[in-house]
Design an enzyme around this catalytic site. Sequence first.
Site, mmCIF file in Angstrom:
data_model
loop_
_atom_site.group_PDB
_atom_site.id
_atom_site.type_symbol
_atom_site.label_atom_id
_atom_site.label_comp_id
_atom_site.label_asym_id
_atom_site.label_seq_id
_atom_site.Cartn_x
_atom_site.Cartn_y
_atom_site.Cartn_z
ATOM 1 N N HIS A 191 0.830 -1.216 0.000
ATOM 2 C CA HIS A 191 0.000 0.000 0.000
ATOM 3 C C HIS A 191 0.860 1.260 0.000
ATOM 4 C CE1 HIS A 191 -3.952 -1.675 0.239
ATOM 5 N NE2 HIS A 191 -3.697 -2.353 1.333
ATOM 6 N N ARG A 298 -13.191 2.469 -12.473
ATOM 7 C CA ARG A 298 -13.614 1.523 -11.437
ATOM 8 C C ARG A 298 -14.886 2.053 -10.777
ATOM 9 N NH1 ARG A 298 -7.848 2.015 -10.831
ATOM 10 N NH2 ARG A 298 -6.782 0.000 -11.039
ATOM 11 N N ARG A 334 -15.771 -0.221 -16.179
ATOM 12 C CA ARG A 334 -15.919 -1.575 -15.634
ATOM 13 C C ARG A 334 -17.150 -1.614 -14.749
ATOM 14 N NH1 ARG A 334 -11.185 -3.900 -11.944
ATOM 15 N NH2 ARG A 334 -12.118 -2.521 -10.389
ATOM 16 N N GLU A 435 -8.718 -11.596 -16.393
ATOM 17 C CA GLU A 435 -7.961 -11.679 -15.137
ATOM 18 C C GLU A 435 -7.977 -13.087 -14.564
ATOM 19 O OE1 GLU A 435 -9.888 -8.970 -12.352
ATOM 20 O OE2 GLU A 435 -11.731 -9.163 -13.515
ATOM 21 N N ASN A 458 -2.910 -7.495 -12.444
ATOM 22 C CA ASN A 458 -2.753 -7.616 -10.988
ATOM 23 C C ASN A 458 -3.317 -8.942 -10.500
ATOM 24 O OD1 ASN A 458 -1.820 -5.048 -11.294
ATOM 25 N ND2 ASN A 458 -3.385 -4.055 -10.068
ATOM 26 N N ASP A 459 -4.547 -9.262 -10.914
ATOM 27 C CA ASP A 459 -5.162 -10.525 -10.499
ATOM 28 C C ASP A 459 -4.699 -11.689 -11.362
ATOM 29 O OD1 ASP A 459 -6.522 -9.693 -8.281
ATOM 30 O OD2 ASP A 459 -8.422 -9.342 -9.298
ATOM 31 N N ARG A 469 0.043 -11.054 -3.926
ATOM 32 C CA ARG A 469 1.085 -10.043 -4.119
ATOM 33 C C ARG A 469 1.295 -9.180 -2.886
ATOM 34 N NH1 ARG A 469 -1.035 -4.946 -6.748
ATOM 35 N NH2 ARG A 469 -3.263 -4.980 -6.422
ATOM 36 N N CYS A 506 -4.856 -3.167 -18.192
ATOM 37 C CA CYS A 506 -5.150 -2.129 -17.201
ATOM 38 C C CYS A 506 -4.560 -2.433 -15.828
ATOM 39 C CB CYS A 506 -6.660 -1.910 -17.086
ATOM 40 S SG CYS A 506 -7.598 -3.398 -16.670
#
Length: 577
Positions: A191, A298, A334, A435, A458-459, A469, A506
Site C-alpha cells: 500500500h 472503477r 468496468r 484476469e 494484478n489478479d 502479491r 489495465c
Amino acid sequence: MTEMLKGIAASDGVAVAKAYLLVQPDLTFETVSVTDTQAEEARLDAALEASQNELSLIRQKAVDTLGEEAAAVFDAHLMVLADPEMIGQIKETIRTKEVNAESALKEVTDMFVTLFENMEDNPYMQERAADIRDVAKRVLAHLLGVELPNPATISEESIVIAHDLTPSDTAQLDANYVKAFVTNIGGRTSHSAIMARTLEIAAVLGTNDITERVKNGDIVAVNGITGQVIINPTEDQIAEFKAAGETYAKQKAEWALLKDAETVTADGKHFELAANIGTPKDVEGVNNNGAEAVGLYRTEFLYMDSQDFPTEDEQYEAYKAVLEGMNGKPVVVRTMDIGGDKELPYFDLPKEMNPFLGFRALRISISETGNQMFRTQLRALLRASVHGQLRIMFPMVALLNEFRKAKGILEEEKANLKAEGVAVSDDIQVGIMIEIPAAAMLADQFAKEVDFFSIGTNDLIQYTMAADRMNEQVSYLYQPYNPSILRLVDHVVKAAHAEGKWAGMCGEMAGDQTAVPLLVGIGLDEFSMSATSVLRTRSLMKKLDTDKMQELAQRALTECATMEEVLELEKEYIDFD
C-alpha cells in the site's frame, strides 16, 4: 559516520534531507480489575468514536490528495470499527471478566488477528488481520490518552524513516515537505509503495533495519530509482545525489512536453495510452497528463462512497461527467467489482472463506442477488452513452456463458430504454477483463463475441502464480516478466487480433517501464495505467523500434524459462540508463 544501504526501489525520485524518524509510541498497559463495567464500556465507546472521527478525516484527506482508490483501504478500517461481532465480544469480555477496556480490546483483537493470520490459504483474511491490528492500535492509543505519530505535522523538508508505514500514515504525508520515505519492510506492491507513486515522492522499502541506523536530524540521501540510501552522505555523495535529482527533474520536464503528443514508436507505430480512474474528478488528472482515453473506470467507488445503493440518476450523472470530461475520447467503464476486498455495509453478502475466489464482481451482477443492482447500473450507463465514446467492460469473467448472460441483460435494458423513448448510443463496445487464467486460455472463443479485451494483470498474475502479491513471504512469486505470464498475454493478444478485435491492459504491468518494451513487441494495442505514468511511458515508447521489440518478445516467449532470463535478454535490446 556514512552508511550505505540498498532496498527495493518502490517509487521514482531522488531526495536529500533530514531524517524524520516515525517512532511508534509506548502502548503498554496493565490489566486492571474493574467493578464498574458500564463505565469501561463507555470508555471503549468514546475511544471507538474518536477513532472513527479520526479515520473519517484521514480518509477524506486521502480522497483529496490520493483519489478514491487509494483511500478505499480506510473503508475497511471503518468497517472494523463498526463490526458488531468484534465490538460485542470486547464488551462481553469487559462484563464477564471484569477487566479494563484496554485488556479486553487486546484480548479480543489479538484473537481475531491470530485467527485470520493463520488462514494461510486466504489472502483476504490475512489482509483483514493487518486492518484489525492497525485499528486496534488507534483505539488503544485513545484509551491510554497517547498520541499516535502524525506525519501531517511535518513542516520542513524531510525523509520519513519508519519500520513500516500504515495506510493512515501514508495518507497524511504532505508532499510539499516529505521528499521521500524509507522503511524496514515492504515491497513495490505494498500500500505504501502505491501511495508513494500516487504522491510522486521517492520511496525505498525493505531495507531491513534503517530505523536502527538513523537518528532524527541525520542527513539521508534516497534514490527511489535505484533503491540506494546513504545515511550521513559525504559532500561528494550529496552532490552526486543532487545531480541525479536534477537529471530526474529534467526528465520529468521533458516528459511534460509530450502532453499533447501522439503516442508513436521510433518507427511510427501508434499505441493508445490510457489512464485508470476511480471517480469523475480523476478525469482532470487524466487530461493534465495527456492520456488518450480512460482505460479503466472503477465504478465500485460510487457504491463504496454511498450509504445505500446509488440510484440510476446518481450513477447517470457520474458517468455523464466522465464521458463529457473526456471530450469524446474513449472511456472503458468496468461494471461494479464488489466482493473480495470491497465490501458494502448496506449489501449483505454471505461470509466466505476466500472472497477473492468467491461471490464477487460479475458473479454477483448476473445472480438473482445482484440482478436489479446490475440492471440499474446498465441503464445509467446506456443513458450516459450519448455523451461520449462509452465502452462497457465486465470483470471477473471465467465462462463464455457468463459474458453471454451479462450481454443479454445489457441488450434487454437497451430495448427497455428505447421503448421508453430514451436516447441510447448504438456504438457501444462491450468487452471483458481478462484476469482469470481460464478466460485467458479460452480467449480465442471469447474473441468471437466480445469487442475487446483488457488484461487485468494484478489478479491474472496472482491467480496464475497462486501467490498473493500483498504477502511478503510469497511476493517473490509475483513475476510480471515470467515467461508463463508473457505467454498468456501473447495468447490473448493474438486471439483478439485474429478476430479483428483490440486488446489492452489495465494492471500495473501496463505502466511498468521494464514490461512496456515486451508488451509493444507482443502487440498490445492499449496501455492503461495511473495518470502519472502516462508521460514517462510515452517518452519510452518514442525510443522503441517495433521490429526490434517483436524480436525481443519472440525470443522471450520461446527461449526463456525464467523471469531472470527475460530480464537479461531485454538488456540486449534496451538501455534503461
